[in-house]
Design a protein around this motif. Sequence first.
Motif, PDB file in Angstrom:
ATOM      1  N   ILE A 104      -2.456  10.614   3.403  1.00 60.52           N
ATOM      2  CA  ILE A 104      -3.368   9.741   2.852  1.00 60.52           C
ATOM      3  C   ILE A 104      -3.082   8.314   2.704  1.00 60.52           C
ATOM      4  O   ILE A 104      -3.994   7.496   3.011  1.00 60.52           O
ATOM      5  N   ILE A 105      -1.856   7.989   2.746  1.00 63.92           N
ATOM      6  CA  ILE A 105      -1.390   6.498   2.844  1.00 63.92           C
ATOM      7  C   ILE A 105      -1.664   5.974   4.356  1.00 63.92           C
ATOM      8  O   ILE A 105      -2.282   4.985   4.497  1.00 63.92           O
ATOM      9  N   LEU A 165      10.256   5.174  -1.465  1.00 63.19           N
ATOM     10  CA  LEU A 165      10.667   4.835   0.105  1.00 63.19           C
ATOM     11  C   LEU A 165      10.179   5.885   0.700  1.00 63.19           C
ATOM     12  O   LEU A 165      10.106   5.491   2.039  1.00 63.19           O
ATOM     13  N   LEU A 166       9.629   6.980   0.531  1.00 66.21           N
ATOM     14  CA  LEU A 166       8.950   7.982   1.319  1.00 66.21           C
ATOM     15  C   LEU A 166       7.613   7.028   1.582  1.00 66.21           C
ATOM     16  O   LEU A 166       7.234   7.155   2.766  1.00 66.21           O
ATOM     17  N   GLY A 167       6.905   6.511   0.537  1.00 71.13           N
ATOM     18  CA  GLY A 167       5.590   5.849   0.753  1.00 71.13           C
ATOM     19  C   GLY A 167       6.016   4.602   1.745  1.00 71.13           C
ATOM     20  O   GLY A 167       5.026   4.369   2.660  1.00 71.13           O
ATOM     21  N   LEU A 168       7.449   4.021   1.739  1.00 64.46           N
ATOM     22  CA  LEU A 168       7.342   3.100   2.577  1.00 64.46           C
ATOM     23  C   LEU A 168       7.491   3.412   4.066  1.00 64.46           C
ATOM     24  O   LEU A 168       7.417   2.570   5.138  1.00 64.46           O
ATOM     25  N   THR A 169       7.928   4.721   4.242  1.00 67.40           N
ATOM     26  CA  THR A 169       7.976   4.894   5.594  1.00 67.40           C
ATOM     27  C   THR A 169       6.488   4.997   6.506  1.00 67.40           C
ATOM     28  O   THR A 169       6.477   5.079   7.658  1.00 67.40           O
ATOM     29  N   ALA A 170       5.435   4.913   5.555  1.00 72.02           N
ATOM     30  CA  ALA A 170       4.053   4.631   6.094  1.00 72.02           C
ATOM     31  C   ALA A 170       3.680   3.134   5.808  1.00 72.02           C
ATOM     32  O   ALA A 170       2.429   3.119   5.884  1.00 72.02           O
ATOM     33  N   GLY A 171       4.659   2.450   5.590  1.00 69.79           N
ATOM     34  CA  GLY A 171       4.378   1.037   5.592  1.00 69.79           C
ATOM     35  C   GLY A 171       4.336   0.153   7.000  1.00 69.79           C
ATOM     36  O   GLY A 171       4.266   0.966   7.977  1.00 69.79           O
ATOM     37  N   SER A 172       4.920  -1.058   7.054  1.00 70.41           N
ATOM     38  CA  SER A 172       4.980  -1.748   8.327  1.00 70.41           C
ATOM     39  C   SER A 172       6.076  -1.207   9.118  1.00 70.41           C
ATOM     40  O   SER A 172       5.971  -1.606  10.342  1.00 70.41           O
ATOM     41  N   ILE A 191       0.726  -1.141   0.025  1.00 69.33           N
ATOM     42  CA  ILE A 191       0.087  -0.144  -0.053  1.00 69.33           C
ATOM     43  C   ILE A 191       0.813   1.379   0.091  1.00 69.33           C
ATOM     44  O   ILE A 191       0.632   2.241  -0.930  1.00 69.33           O
ATOM     45  N   GLY A 192       1.820   1.239   0.807  1.00 66.32           N
ATOM     46  CA  GLY A 192       2.771   2.399   0.911  1.00 66.32           C
ATOM     47  C   GLY A 192       3.344   2.794  -0.431  1.00 66.32           C
ATOM     48  O   GLY A 192       3.575   4.065  -1.009  1.00 66.32           O
ATOM     49  N   VAL A 193       3.910   1.653  -1.086  1.00 64.26           N
ATOM     50  CA  VAL A 193       4.726   2.051  -2.162  1.00 64.26           C
ATOM     51  C   VAL A 193       3.940   2.233  -3.432  1.00 64.26           C
ATOM     52  O   VAL A 193       4.099   3.348  -3.997  1.00 64.26           O
ATOM     53  N   SER A 194       2.597   1.583  -3.544  1.00 66.56           N
ATOM     54  CA  SER A 194       1.732   1.710  -4.648  1.00 66.56           C
ATOM     55  C   SER A 194       1.150   3.183  -4.624  1.00 66.56           C
ATOM     56  O   SER A 194       1.186   3.726  -5.622  1.00 66.56           O
ATOM     57  N   LEU A 195       0.782   3.818  -3.466  1.00 62.61           N
ATOM     58  CA  LEU A 195       0.194   4.902  -3.332  1.00 62.61           C
ATOM     59  C   LEU A 195       1.203   6.021  -3.607  1.00 62.61           C
ATOM     60  O   LEU A 195       0.828   7.343  -4.032  1.00 62.61           O
TER      61      LEU A 195
END
Length: 402
Positions: A312-313, A125-132, A112-116
């Motif tokens: 949003i993420i 990688l910024l999206g990944l910071t809102a991942g697991s 979800i983090g990477v896709s969004l």
Amino acid sequence: MIELNPITTLCVACVLYLLGQFIVNHISALKRICIPAPVIGGLLFAVLVAVLDSTNIVTIKLNAQDLQDFFMLVFFTTIGLGASMKLLRLGGKVLIIYLMFCGVLAIGQNIIGVSLAKLLHIDPLLGLTAGSMSMEGGHGNAAAYGKTIQDMGIDSGLTAALAAATLGLVAGGLIGGPVVNFLINKFNLKPHDANATEKDYGQLEQNKRLHERFGSPQLFLIQFTIIVICMAIGTYIGNTFSDLTGLNIPIYIGAMIIAVIVRNIFEYSNVQMLDLKLIDNIGDVALSLFLSIALMSIQLTDIYHLAIPLIIIVLVQVVFIILFSVFIAFWGLGKDYDAAVMVGGFIGHGLGATPNAMANLEAVTKKHGPSPKAYLVVPIVGAFLVDLVGFPVILAFINIFA
């Protein structure tokens, strides 16, 4: 700027917990959906601090890290002292399934983090910071992996990870109880054994004999001494292990393991020294104060200064874990009362922290009845085993999108 020393910070945390309890007791909607009192009190203070800071009236700074560490250590040590190996066998298959769901959740959160991130035109990688790393991993993993990502060239990596973890921590405390409450009411679920809690404290007669033998004040001191001995030995072993291996482990893991060993030595040698009801009460107080301090320490200004895409993420992550919990985890864990209560813990540590998970369990079981199986499975997986599945998942995603 007003800087509160540790004693004043503790004073404020106690008052906020009592205020939160008063609010929950007098607002039926909050009580009905099982919102933990420390979350209410801590958030009110965090909002007040954010308003005062953003309006340039005054900046309030807390000295809370040592207090948080202490109460977290106390809480997880009491969890360890409650971990009878005889009772642990009750977890069995359910514990394995619960752990597998945690692994699936970690993968889903990172996807979800990477896709969004790609959809919203920001660095994956910024999206990944809102991942697991920040959702299931909490602030500790968010700080560690966020710095790693920042060192890889993403300037806001650490701030983004910590802010996402903060949003997750708040959400995990707010939605866990309501989701469990929904499941219990929808399927008319009841505890399997209304007397289970008393059986877990095992031997009310033993507790009675302990009180007669030592008296309440001395017995309290004995229980607290056992707790701090486990904390002292456990933290020393944990620090030594980290120094020798270079691996960072949470400070409470060593204390929790030593407490498990002590509990089972007492149990198998028939030494009657533990008053499990009293230990549980000490743990409840420590958990409440830890959560109050953690929530009141949140810098909300760091959240609303973040870019909209990151927020949003996190919101999508919240929706995802609710859907996953209700339609997959609940059914996979047995679709009974224990499964519903475990869902509260799953959401709690799946969005931030194991103390959040335990606060959700406490709020639900106080209203609806005991769930010994949930109290066995959730802390063991959330406090330790979840990192075994989360660590390789996070590293894999970082390396893929680096």
